[in-house]
Design an enzyme around this catalytic site. Sequence first.
Site, short mmCIF file in Angstrom:
data_model
loop_
_atom_site.label_atom_id
_atom_site.label_comp_id
_atom_site.label_asym_id
_atom_site.label_seq_id
_atom_site.Cartn_x
_atom_site.Cartn_y
_atom_site.Cartn_z
CD GLU A 295 -0.95 0.74 3.63
OE1 GLU A 295 -1.33 1.89 3.38
OE2 GLU A 295 -1.09 0.19 4.74
CE LYS B 270 0.62 2.21 15.12
NZ LYS B 270 0.49 2.17 13.66
N1 PSU Z 1 -2.46 1.64 10.73
C1 PSU Z 1 -1.12 1.76 10.85
N2 PSU Z 1 -0.40 2.40 9.88
C2 PSU Z 1 -1.02 2.93 8.78
C3 PSU Z 1 -2.44 2.77 8.65
C4 PSU Z 1 -3.11 2.13 9.65
O1 PSU Z 1 -0.57 1.31 11.84
O2 PSU Z 1 -0.35 3.53 7.92
C5 PSU Z 1 -3.12 3.30 7.43
C6 PSU Z 1 -3.47 2.15 6.47
O3 PSU Z 1 -3.30 2.62 5.15
C7 PSU Z 1 -4.93 1.92 6.74
C8 PSU Z 1 -5.40 3.32 7.05
O4 PSU Z 1 -5.64 1.36 5.67
O5 PSU Z 1 -4.35 3.90 7.80
C9 PSU Z 1 -6.70 3.32 7.83
O6 PSU Z 1 -7.18 4.62 7.90
P1 PSU Z 1 -8.63 4.86 8.53
O7 PSU Z 1 -8.48 4.47 9.96
O8 PSU Z 1 -8.87 6.33 8.33
O9 PSU Z 1 -9.56 3.98 7.77
#
Ligand code: PSU
Length: 305
Positions: free
Chosen positions: A25, A159
């Site tokens: 990603e 996390k």
């Molecule tokens: N969790 C991490 N590192 C990240 C992400 C999540 O520890 O970089 C990123 C990933 O790309 C994930 C996104 O898909 O954040 C999720 O964002 P949201 O919670 O806004 O859906």
Amino acid sequence: MTDLLQIAPEVSAALIAGTPVVALESTIISHGFPYPANLECALECERIAREEGAVPATVAIIGGVIRAGLSRAEIEHLATTAGIPKASRRDLATLVAGGSDGATTVAATMMVAEMAGIRVFATGGIGGVHRGAEASFDISADLEELARTDVAVVCAGAKSVLDLGLTLEYLETHGVPVLGYGTDGFPAFYTRTSGFGVDARFDSPADIAAVLRSRRELGISGGVIVANPIPAEHELSHAEIDGVIETALAEATEQGVRGKEVTPFLLGRIHALTGGRSEAANKELVYNNVRLAARIAGALSEGSR
Ligand code: PSU
Ligand code: MN
């Protein structure tokens, strides 16, 4: 669709030959790490995939074109340009129509991987149900995508800025299997355990590939989570990280951070508050996931020959 989705020649050759490919990603590049850690991490992921015999396909939107497989210059562009939009499912068509760049989340990367025919994807951690979601309704689009899109996501769990119990409930409701690699417990990203379990444990990439193959034979669609704990030598202590996460969450509430900004804000604060220790752990767990993803992709392609 071919004009809007460009698969790099090397990726497409591997897909046609049935040799291993791993999707990666790009939100992690543009929003997950500061520069230059982001560039180092992105390039090292590609190197590890290759070392393990898989072709890396880093996914992003570049100038309105969805891409699977980027050049080094394009990865540098994502790592060094401020303000690249974070692109999840709802954003893809808007960014394509606008000729924009976009850094794809787990959700959007899964969509692109499925469009391209890539079955295995490695990342750090997935998005999930945020703490306090009963009031904020903040549930990552990653979970909905896991429910519908046929890609295996290798991650180090999620996390504990998230409500991991509710995240696992959501996955169960939507029929997403959570497979532990070498563990019975669901990992919490920086730590190997969370107190929650996985649905089943597997100790070899071939056994995980067998599950993916059975799903296909049975016609079961949707995503699969492969939960791969951070290597013990890079793990942080619960005591260290729990306090930092509480502080970061309190700051987010205090500053009224909302919507797609929440996750990048929390990641940035955690990195700052641990003085780079979490950044080092974060990189190592991503590398560990890329290695496993490449091996699962390898086992899948073995079985198809
Ligand atoms: N969790 C991490 N590192 C990240 C992400 C999540 O520890 O970089 C990123 C990933 O790309 C994930 C996104 O898909 O954040 C999720 O964002 P949201 O919670 O806004 O859906
Ligand atoms: Mn959210």
